[in-house]
Design a protein around this motif. Sequence first.
Motif, PDB file in Angstrom:
ATOM      1  N   SER A  93     -10.176  17.747   2.785  1.00  0.00           N
ATOM      2  CA  SER A  93      -8.887  18.268   3.245  1.00  0.00           C
ATOM      3  C   SER A  93      -8.364  17.464   4.432  1.00  0.00           C
ATOM      4  N   SER A  94      -9.252  17.085   5.343  1.00  0.00           N
ATOM      5  CA  SER A  94      -8.840  16.273   6.487  1.00  0.00           C
ATOM      6  C   SER A  94      -8.320  14.912   6.031  1.00  0.00           C
ATOM      7  N   LEU A  95      -9.036  14.282   5.109  1.00  0.00           N
ATOM      8  CA  LEU A  95      -8.623  12.989   4.566  1.00  0.00           C
ATOM      9  C   LEU A  95      -7.283  13.107   3.854  1.00  0.00           C
ATOM     10  N   MET A 149       0.810  -1.215   0.000  1.00  0.00           N
ATOM     11  CA  MET A 149       0.000   0.000   0.000  1.00  0.00           C
ATOM     12  C   MET A 149       0.845   1.268   0.000  1.00  0.00           C
ATOM     13  N   LYS A 150       2.071   1.217   0.491  1.00  0.00           N
ATOM     14  CA  LYS A 150       2.837   2.451   0.664  1.00  0.00           C
ATOM     15  C   LYS A 150       3.109   3.165  -0.657  1.00  0.00           C
ATOM     16  N   ASN A 151       3.036   2.448  -1.792  1.00  0.00           N
ATOM     17  CA  ASN A 151       3.274   3.093  -3.073  1.00  0.00           C
ATOM     18  C   ASN A 151       1.988   3.615  -3.694  1.00  0.00           C
ATOM     19  N   HIS A 152       0.866   3.406  -3.033  1.00  0.00           N
ATOM     20  CA  HIS A 152      -0.408   3.825  -3.583  1.00  0.00           C
ATOM     21  C   HIS A 152      -0.482   5.345  -3.683  1.00  0.00           C
ATOM     22  N   GLN A 153      -1.142   5.808  -4.728  1.00  0.00           N
ATOM     23  CA  GLN A 153      -1.367   7.235  -4.935  1.00  0.00           C
ATOM     24  C   GLN A 153      -2.870   7.509  -4.907  1.00  0.00           C
ATOM     25  N   PHE A 154      -3.227   8.600  -4.275  1.00  0.00           N
ATOM     26  CA  PHE A 154      -4.639   8.960  -4.130  1.00  0.00           C
ATOM     27  C   PHE A 154      -4.923  10.286  -4.818  1.00  0.00           C
ATOM     28  N   VAL A 155      -6.085  10.386  -5.454  1.00  0.00           N
ATOM     29  CA  VAL A 155      -6.574  11.664  -5.939  1.00  0.00           C
ATOM     30  C   VAL A 155      -7.843  11.980  -5.155  1.00  0.00           C
ATOM     31  N   ILE A 156      -7.845  13.126  -4.501  1.00  0.00           N
ATOM     32  CA  ILE A 156      -8.988  13.550  -3.694  1.00  0.00           C
ATOM     33  C   ILE A 156      -9.653  14.725  -4.398  1.00  0.00           C
ATOM     34  N   ILE A 157     -10.897  14.560  -4.767  1.00  0.00           N
ATOM     35  CA  ILE A 157     -11.619  15.615  -5.484  1.00  0.00           C
ATOM     36  C   ILE A 157     -12.627  16.251  -4.540  1.00  0.00           C
ATOM     37  N   GLY A 158     -12.391  17.508  -4.228  1.00  0.00           N
ATOM     38  CA  GLY A 158     -13.209  18.217  -3.247  1.00  0.00           C
ATOM     39  C   GLY A 158     -12.395  18.418  -1.973  1.00  0.00           C
ATOM     40  N   LEU A 159     -11.940  19.647  -1.754  1.00  0.00           N
ATOM     41  CA  LEU A 159     -11.062  19.915  -0.604  1.00  0.00           C
ATOM     42  C   LEU A 159     -11.780  20.732   0.472  1.00  0.00           C
ATOM     43  N   SER A 185      -2.052  23.641  -0.855  1.00  0.00           N
ATOM     44  CA  SER A 185      -0.953  23.454  -1.816  1.00  0.00           C
ATOM     45  C   SER A 185       0.377  23.081  -1.162  1.00  0.00           C
ATOM     46  N   GLN A 186       0.621  23.583   0.042  1.00  0.00           N
ATOM     47  CA  GLN A 186       1.879  23.279   0.730  1.00  0.00           C
ATOM     48  C   GLN A 186       1.830  21.973   1.516  1.00  0.00           C
ATOM     49  N   LEU A 187       0.625  21.423   1.665  1.00  0.00           N
ATOM     50  CA  LEU A 187       0.452  20.238   2.507  1.00  0.00           C
ATOM     51  C   LEU A 187       0.381  18.943   1.703  1.00  0.00           C
ATOM     52  N   LEU A 188      -0.059  19.042   0.440  1.00  0.00           N
ATOM     53  CA  LEU A 188      -0.248  17.852  -0.378  1.00  0.00           C
ATOM     54  C   LEU A 188       0.890  17.687  -1.381  1.00  0.00           C
ATOM     55  N   THR A 189       0.983  16.508  -1.984  1.00  0.00           N
ATOM     56  CA  THR A 189       1.993  16.269  -3.013  1.00  0.00           C
ATOM     57  C   THR A 189       1.768  17.222  -4.183  1.00  0.00           C
ATOM     58  N   VAL A 245      -1.339  12.005   3.609  1.00  0.00           N
ATOM     59  CA  VAL A 245       0.035  12.498   3.462  1.00  0.00           C
ATOM     60  C   VAL A 245       0.844  12.170   4.717  1.00  0.00           C
ATOM     61  N   GLN A 246       0.222  12.362   5.896  1.00  0.00           N
ATOM     62  CA  GLN A 246       0.899  12.033   7.163  1.00  0.00           C
ATOM     63  C   GLN A 246       1.272  10.552   7.215  1.00  0.00           C
ATOM     64  N   LEU A 247       0.448   9.708   6.579  1.00  0.00           N
ATOM     65  CA  LEU A 247       0.703   8.266   6.570  1.00  0.00           C
ATOM     66  C   LEU A 247       1.728   7.864   5.508  1.00  0.00           C
ATOM     67  N   GLY A 248       2.191   8.852   4.739  1.00  0.00           N
ATOM     68  CA  GLY A 248       3.262   8.580   3.790  1.00  0.00           C
ATOM     69  C   GLY A 248       2.839   8.355   2.354  1.00  0.00           C
ATOM     70  N   TYR A 249       1.586   8.671   2.005  1.00  0.00           N
ATOM     71  CA  TYR A 249       1.106   8.457   0.640  1.00  0.00           C
ATOM     72  C   TYR A 249       1.170   9.736  -0.180  1.00  0.00           C
ATOM     73  N   GLU A 250       1.225   9.566  -1.498  1.00  0.00           N
ATOM     74  CA  GLU A 250       1.174  10.707  -2.408  1.00  0.00           C
ATOM     75  C   GLU A 250      -0.284  11.055  -2.691  1.00  0.00           C
ATOM     76  N   VAL A 251      -0.599  12.342  -2.616  1.00  0.00           N
ATOM     77  CA  VAL A 251      -1.988  12.778  -2.781  1.00  0.00           C
ATOM     78  C   VAL A 251      -2.055  13.957  -3.749  1.00  0.00           C
ATOM     79  N   LEU A 252      -2.911  13.823  -4.760  1.00  0.00           N
ATOM     80  CA  LEU A 252      -3.267  14.928  -5.639  1.00  0.00           C
ATOM     81  C   LEU A 252      -4.629  15.442  -5.187  1.00  0.00           C
ATOM     82  N   GLY A 253      -4.698  16.718  -4.825  1.00  0.00           N
ATOM     83  CA  GLY A 253      -5.956  17.329  -4.431  1.00  0.00           C
ATOM     84  C   GLY A 253      -6.497  18.197  -5.552  1.00  0.00           C
TER      85      GLY A 253
END
Length: 220
Positions: free
Chosen positions: A16-18, A1-11, A43-47, A23-31
């Motif tokens: 934003s909490s999710l 799972m550590k290489n998984h990438q997430f796209v979150i639509i709706g911040l 912008s400064q908190l997500l990948t 990111v804190q858990l070590g995943y790459e996230v596109l918001g």
Amino acid sequence: MKNHQFVIIGLGRFGSSLSKELVQLGYEVLGIDKDEEAVQDMSQLLTHAVVAESTDEEVLRSLGVRNFDCGVVAIGDDIQASILTTILLKDLGVKKVVAKAMSELHGRVLEKIGVDRVVYPERDMGIRVAHQLVSPNLLDYIELSKDYTIAELSVPKCLDGVSLQALNPRAKFGCSIVAINKPKGIIIAPSAGDVLTEKDVMVVIGTNHQIEQFEASVTR
């Protein structure tokens, strides 16, 4: 799972909490959000964080969402946009699509169009808080299904020094203690000989009724 990438639509609050937690858990996230201010805040908190209209298929395609392992539709104020975005993520081939529902009807529509998981953050949080308010020893509560629940109960003083064999919740109430969280660490699948101490946390699984009976018996 550590290489998984997430796209979150709706911040918004949920998205934003999710995103921040992933990111804190070590995943790459596109918001993604159409609100420039929301994107700027994250912008400064997500990948990566971009301003985009999620109901535009070409925009999502250009952002490469099909390459993400999981897409979360966290749009909180526009049911139509939520449904259209979900359909596009499915059509574009995102491996797993999770969507936030604002109502039971919205959730049923999302299920019909094939989302992998529907979440009801406001409803579920309300249920958990209500149970915590009325049950003094209940630390957390998660409904696994219509009938089954997993709950965290703090060990009251009256159970200090009592073994699981003596307590025997499965025989007496039908529920099971599947873990004990002690100050020095968690015991998974505890044995009958394990002893409870005050302030330990019991992780209990069973029906709502069984857990209520068990809790009532140990707090008398």
